[in-house]
Design a protein around this motif. Sequence first.
Motif, PDB file in Angstrom:
ATOM      1  N   SER A 123       0.913  -1.250  -0.002  1.00  0.00           N
ATOM      2  CA  SER A 123      -0.154  -0.133   0.048  1.00  0.00           C
ATOM      3  C   SER A 123       0.722   1.398  -0.037  1.00  0.00           C
ATOM      4  CB  SER A 123      -1.024  -0.077   1.099  1.00  0.00           C
ATOM      5  OG  SER A 123      -0.234   0.079   2.355  1.00  0.00           O
ATOM      6  N   CYS A 124       2.062   1.051   0.027  1.00  0.00           N
ATOM      7  CA  CYS A 124       2.931   2.408   0.225  1.00  0.00           C
ATOM      8  C   CYS A 124       3.223   3.015   1.225  1.00  0.00           C
ATOM      9  CB  CYS A 124       2.756   3.381  -1.043  1.00  0.00           C
ATOM     10  SG  CYS A 124       3.076   2.854  -2.736  1.00  0.00           S
ATOM     11  N   ARG A 125       2.416   2.277   2.474  1.00  0.00           N
ATOM     12  CA  ARG A 125       2.283   2.866   3.876  1.00  0.00           C
ATOM     13  C   ARG A 125       4.036   3.254   4.251  1.00  0.00           C
ATOM     14  NH1 ARG A 125      -2.666   1.031   7.187  1.00  0.00           N
ATOM     15  NH2 ARG A 125      -4.367   1.895   5.538  1.00  0.00           N
ATOM     16  N   THR A 126       4.506   1.872   3.999  1.00  0.00           N
ATOM     17  CA  THR A 126       6.007   1.902   4.519  1.00  0.00           C
ATOM     18  C   THR A 126       6.797   2.723   3.730  1.00  0.00           C
ATOM     19  OG1 THR A 126       5.617  -0.269   5.435  1.00  0.00           O
ATOM     20  CG2 THR A 126       7.824   0.329   5.227  1.00  0.00           C
ATOM     21  N   THR A 127       6.702   2.795   2.513  1.00  0.00           N
ATOM     22  CA  THR A 127       7.798   3.534   1.635  1.00  0.00           C
ATOM     23  C   THR A 127       7.414   5.119   1.927  1.00  0.00           C
ATOM     24  OG1 THR A 127       6.772   2.364  -0.245  1.00  0.00           O
ATOM     25  CG2 THR A 127       7.887   4.169  -0.805  1.00  0.00           C
ATOM     26  N   ALA A 128       6.220   5.677   2.403  1.00  0.00           N
ATOM     27  CA  ALA A 128       6.110   6.961   2.963  1.00  0.00           C
ATOM     28  C   ALA A 128       7.157   7.190   4.055  1.00  0.00           C
ATOM     29  CB  ALA A 128       4.734   7.198   3.335  1.00  0.00           C
ATOM     30  N   VAL A 129       7.041   6.241   5.250  1.00  0.00           N
ATOM     31  CA  VAL A 129       7.964   6.349   6.306  1.00  0.00           C
ATOM     32  C   VAL A 129       9.330   6.527   5.846  1.00  0.00           C
ATOM     33  CG1 VAL A 129       8.663   5.492   8.486  1.00  0.00           C
ATOM     34  CG2 VAL A 129       6.127   5.349   7.729  1.00  0.00           C
ATOM     35  N   LEU A 130       9.677   5.348   5.088  1.00  0.00           N
ATOM     36  CA  LEU A 130      11.123   5.397   4.825  1.00  0.00           C
ATOM     37  C   LEU A 130      11.605   6.670   3.769  1.00  0.00           C
ATOM     38  CD1 LEU A 130      11.076   1.709   3.061  1.00  0.00           C
ATOM     39  CD2 LEU A 130      11.992   2.622   5.308  1.00  0.00           C
ATOM     40  N   SER A 131      10.768   7.391   2.949  1.00  0.00           N
ATOM     41  CA  SER A 131      10.966   8.358   2.506  1.00  0.00           C
ATOM     42  C   SER A 131      11.378   9.813   3.372  1.00  0.00           C
ATOM     43  CB  SER A 131       9.939   8.946   1.477  1.00  0.00           C
ATOM     44  OG  SER A 131       8.612   9.431   2.036  1.00  0.00           O
ATOM     45  N   ASP A 132      10.760   9.684   4.664  1.00  0.00           N
ATOM     46  CA  ASP A 132      11.138  10.633   5.465  1.00  0.00           C
ATOM     47  C   ASP A 132      12.192  10.180   6.355  1.00  0.00           C
ATOM     48  OD1 ASP A 132       9.018  12.281   4.642  1.00  0.00           O
ATOM     49  OD2 ASP A 132       8.014  12.229   6.447  1.00  0.00           O
ATOM     50  N   VAL A 133      12.810   9.217   6.187  1.00  0.00           N
ATOM     51  CA  VAL A 133      14.063   8.497   7.143  1.00  0.00           C
ATOM     52  C   VAL A 133      15.165   8.763   6.320  1.00  0.00           C
ATOM     53  CG1 VAL A 133      14.751   6.884   8.557  1.00  0.00           C
ATOM     54  CG2 VAL A 133      12.188   7.465   8.760  1.00  0.00           C
ATOM     55  N   PHE A 134      15.084   8.125   5.268  1.00  0.00           N
ATOM     56  CA  PHE A 134      16.331   8.001   4.304  1.00  0.00           C
ATOM     57  C   PHE A 134      16.619   8.960   3.231  1.00  0.00           C
ATOM     58  CE2 PHE A 134      15.400   3.697   6.079  1.00  0.00           C
ATOM     59  CZ  PHE A 134      16.509   3.291   6.469  1.00  0.00           C
ATOM     60  N   GLN A 135      17.760   8.969   2.822  1.00  0.00           N
ATOM     61  CA  GLN A 135      18.170   9.958   1.955  1.00  0.00           C
ATOM     62  C   GLN A 135      17.559   9.824   0.504  1.00  0.00           C
ATOM     63  OE1 GLN A 135      21.904  10.151   0.101  1.00  0.00           O
ATOM     64  NE2 GLN A 135      21.968  12.533   0.089  1.00  0.00           N
TER      65      GLN A 135
END
Length: 470
Positions: free
Chosen positions: A115-127
């Motif tokens: 669902s891209c929910r984890t992608t959203a969090v990763l985009s805020d955490v990683f470069q």
Amino acid sequence: MSWALTYLQITLKFLLPEPHAMRWRAHAVLCVAGALNAGSQSRPFAEEAVRLGASAPRLPDVTIIDFETDEEVAQHIPEEARGFTSRRLHADIVELFGSTEVSRHWTVLELGVASCRTTAVLSDVFQRVIAVDWEPTAMRRGSREGIGNRGNVMWLTMDVYRDPLWSALAANDIHVVLQDAGHTEHEVAADLRAAAKLEQLRYVIVHDFNFERIQRAVFSLARDYEVVAAIGEGRHLPLDERPLGEGKHRGNKSAEAVLLRPRRWWQSVPDTIGRSAADQVVEESIARFLGDADVQKLMLASLFLTETSSEEAAASPFVELCETTFWVADELDSFDALAKIRFKCRPSSQALKGIANLHEPGKNLSRAVWRHSHDAPTGHPKVAAPWGHVRIDVLGTRNEGRSYIMLPSAARRSFLWGSGDRWRVAMEQSAVASSVQLSLGDLSPRATSPWGIVTGPLKQCKDTGNLCGR
């Protein structure tokens, strides 16, 4: 700025010559434009993950995997907690990796976006985030919903197990891998084998570790990885692995995910002198995280993998060979003079040996026997040595003494096929078909996904009952 991506064959390289601009080059047909404002402090997805995770129990009575229907899920699970990756896991990712040093320097590879929910969090955490999935619909929806607005998410539509993903990523420094693509034992093991070759890899997050089959995959790679922490919420076995009649509240719980550390990189840099500021900050975060009492409850003895012999680590069954056909290329990597081999496994063989039918140009059909060997054959490429090899002995008096060696790639959909010092390529026929389809992009007549779901231009043909001339 959103990414614009057009490709037939991809070899990627990210460069970051200055802190507020990101450029990357591509070999072959790849055109991408993007920009990253590394100085931005707005991290709405990470902040939301921390807020929701603070109220999410580490050891809930029931979780989303305890129910079979959407109606049951809606009755027992709050709407904001209905993702297959839990709120607790998202908060843990922020806690472990949410430092400024990581957000400025590290890249994460996400295998399977759902669902891209984890992608959203990763985009805020990683470069940088490289998100990979075979089906583009969810990724397009995630992009429309603002995931990747920082310009640091790249979406790749590829089959992790049949398309040349790892070759495409070879020029990138990837520091963390989130494995949540295939969920069979051999698919998870394939991802871990491939990730182990990434030169800058620091950690791997394996999701759905509460599945026994995924635990077996992790245990089989104990030579290459050590368990660092249990993360996410505690979950029971999935319904398909539970004993008959076991209820929703019964049975032991395992961690939803596990954080692994590759032995190769950490052994090559044994002290803090050679480690970056990001490495040291993450290590400190892990130490604090492990002090939590509820985390300690999930750190069962079975999570700590002991040293395993090289032979045992390489001995996972070759289920990828069973009932499949491999095409063997000629010396020019062409299939003009097609040779092929069809493998069969006996039920009692545990996918470590079997029989095969060998078709070679200008020769009658030959029968052969195959077996997995732990030892590296003479004259083998060293990069293939860790995973053993398959030996094929051709039967019959006219074939006396004739044999071949197959050296596996990480996903075991492609092999080096050889006899003596002459090596050729052998590809499983679905991998060949996938490469052909990939070369056509959106014109591809791809009939099915990796799981048999009809996609692409042929979907309308199936839905209307018209096979479009096929």
